[in-house]
Design a protein around this motif. Structure first.
Motif, short mmCIF file in Angstrom:
data_model
loop_
_atom_site.label_atom_id
_atom_site.label_comp_id
_atom_site.label_asym_id
_atom_site.label_seq_id
_atom_site.Cartn_x
_atom_site.Cartn_y
_atom_site.Cartn_z
N ALA A 49 0.81 -1.22 0.00
CA ALA A 49 0.00 0.00 0.00
C ALA A 49 0.84 1.27 0.00
N ASP A 50 2.12 1.16 0.24
CA ASP A 50 2.98 2.35 0.39
C ASP A 50 3.65 2.70 -0.94
N LYS A 51 2.92 3.37 -1.80
CA LYS A 51 3.41 3.71 -3.14
C LYS A 51 4.59 4.68 -3.10
N GLU A 52 4.58 5.62 -2.16
CA GLU A 52 5.68 6.58 -2.07
C GLU A 52 7.00 5.89 -1.71
N LEU A 53 6.95 4.94 -0.81
CA LEU A 53 8.15 4.19 -0.44
C LEU A 53 8.66 3.38 -1.64
N ARG A 89 7.48 13.45 0.70
CA ARG A 89 7.87 12.19 1.34
C ARG A 89 8.89 11.44 0.50
N VAL A 90 8.66 11.35 -0.81
CA VAL A 90 9.63 10.70 -1.69
C VAL A 90 10.95 11.46 -1.62
N PHE A 91 10.88 12.79 -1.66
CA PHE A 91 12.07 13.63 -1.53
C PHE A 91 12.85 13.27 -0.27
N ARG A 92 12.17 13.26 0.88
CA ARG A 92 12.86 12.99 2.16
C ARG A 92 13.48 11.59 2.18
N LEU A 93 12.77 10.59 1.70
CA LEU A 93 13.31 9.23 1.71
C LEU A 93 14.56 9.11 0.84
N VAL A 94 14.50 9.65 -0.36
CA VAL A 94 15.65 9.58 -1.26
C VAL A 94 16.81 10.40 -0.72
N HIS A 95 16.51 11.56 -0.19
CA HIS A 95 17.52 12.47 0.34
C HIS A 95 18.25 11.88 1.55
N ARG A 96 17.50 11.24 2.44
CA ARG A 96 18.09 10.73 3.69
C ARG A 96 18.67 9.33 3.57
N CYS A 97 18.36 8.61 2.52
CA CYS A 97 18.74 7.20 2.43
C CYS A 97 20.23 6.92 2.65
N PRO A 98 21.16 7.59 1.95
CA PRO A 98 22.56 7.23 2.14
C PRO A 98 23.19 7.82 3.40
N ARG A 99 22.51 8.70 4.07
CA ARG A 99 23.05 9.37 5.25
C ARG A 99 22.91 8.49 6.48
N ARG A 100 23.99 7.91 6.89
CA ARG A 100 23.96 7.02 8.05
C ARG A 100 23.75 7.79 9.35
N ASP A 105 13.92 6.05 10.67
CA ASP A 105 12.63 5.52 11.07
C ASP A 105 12.40 4.20 10.33
N ASP A 106 11.25 3.61 10.55
CA ASP A 106 10.95 2.31 9.94
C ASP A 106 10.98 2.37 8.41
N ASP A 107 10.45 3.46 7.84
CA ASP A 107 10.43 3.59 6.38
C ASP A 107 11.84 3.66 5.80
N LEU A 108 12.68 4.43 6.42
CA LEU A 108 14.05 4.57 5.93
C LEU A 108 14.83 3.27 6.07
N LEU A 109 14.64 2.58 7.16
CA LEU A 109 15.30 1.27 7.34
C LEU A 109 14.81 0.27 6.30
N THR A 110 13.51 0.28 6.02
CA THR A 110 12.94 -0.63 5.02
C THR A 110 13.50 -0.31 3.65
N LEU A 111 13.61 0.96 3.31
CA LEU A 111 14.18 1.37 2.02
C LEU A 111 15.63 0.93 1.91
N ARG A 112 16.42 1.19 2.92
CA ARG A 112 17.83 0.78 2.90
C ARG A 112 17.98 -0.73 2.75
N GLN A 113 17.16 -1.47 3.46
CA GLN A 113 17.22 -2.93 3.38
C GLN A 113 16.87 -3.41 1.97
N ALA A 114 15.84 -2.83 1.37
CA ALA A 114 15.44 -3.22 0.01
C ALA A 114 16.53 -2.87 -1.00
N ILE A 115 17.16 -1.72 -0.83
CA ILE A 115 18.25 -1.33 -1.73
C ILE A 115 19.38 -2.34 -1.64
N GLU A 116 19.72 -2.73 -0.44
CA GLU A 116 20.81 -3.69 -0.25
C GLU A 116 20.41 -5.06 -0.79
#
Length: 149
Positions: A49-53, A89-100, A105-116
């Motif tokens: 259901a999370d299209k932005e993620l 929201r898409v902006f924030r997720l993409v922007h924050r993703c590589p910044r350790r 939050d849960d969304d960012l962790l999920t995105l990082r895990q999927a990328i890996e």
């Protein structure tokens, strides 16, 4: 660069085909186009259901075309390129993703895990055209004028 239409974004994503990310001593390079599709597909499976993620996973490699080099700078360029088209929201997720150092939050962790996981998982993730409707819907919702190019 600011993307103004889904068509421009699709063209940029198609351009990623055959482009490999910068080599990393810990892992082999991947095709950016295939990696984007796998990442988005993994997110679609985990969070249907999370299209932005899902779209954040799809568009994150465009920064590599816009700004080769430093991963944080690539993420900045990708995030700013899609901000007006796909929303904050898409902006924030993409922007924050590589910044350790960013609070994850849960969304960012999920995105990082999927990328890996998308780097190593080999499966048929479909084609880019499968994502056009989702991109159109997000663009329509986030359009400043309420109309999509």
């Amino acid at each position: 660069m600011e993307l103004r239409s889904v068509e421009e974004l699709m063209d940029l994503l198609y351009t990623c085909r055959g482009t490999r990310d910068a080599p990393d001593r810990d892992r082999p390079p991947v095709d950016l186009h295939d990696h984007a599709l796998r990442t988005a597909a993994l997110l679609r499976r985990g969070r249907p259901a999370d299209k932005e993620l899902q779209v954040a996973g799809l568009v994150q490699p465009v920064g590599g075309l816009l700004w080769p080099g430093d991963p944080a700078a690539r993420a900045d360029h990708a995030a700013y390129a899609v901000r007006a088209l796909l929303g904050e929201r898409v902006f924030r997720l993409v922007h924050r993703c590589p910044r350790r150092d960013a609070v994850a939050d849960d969304d960012l962790l999920t995105l990082r895990q999927a990328i890996e996981e998308g780097r190593t998982t080999g499966f048929d993730a479909g084609v880019l055209e499968d994502w056009r409707t989702v991109l159109d819907l997000l663009a329509a919702r986030n359009s400043r004028l309420g109309a999509v190019d």
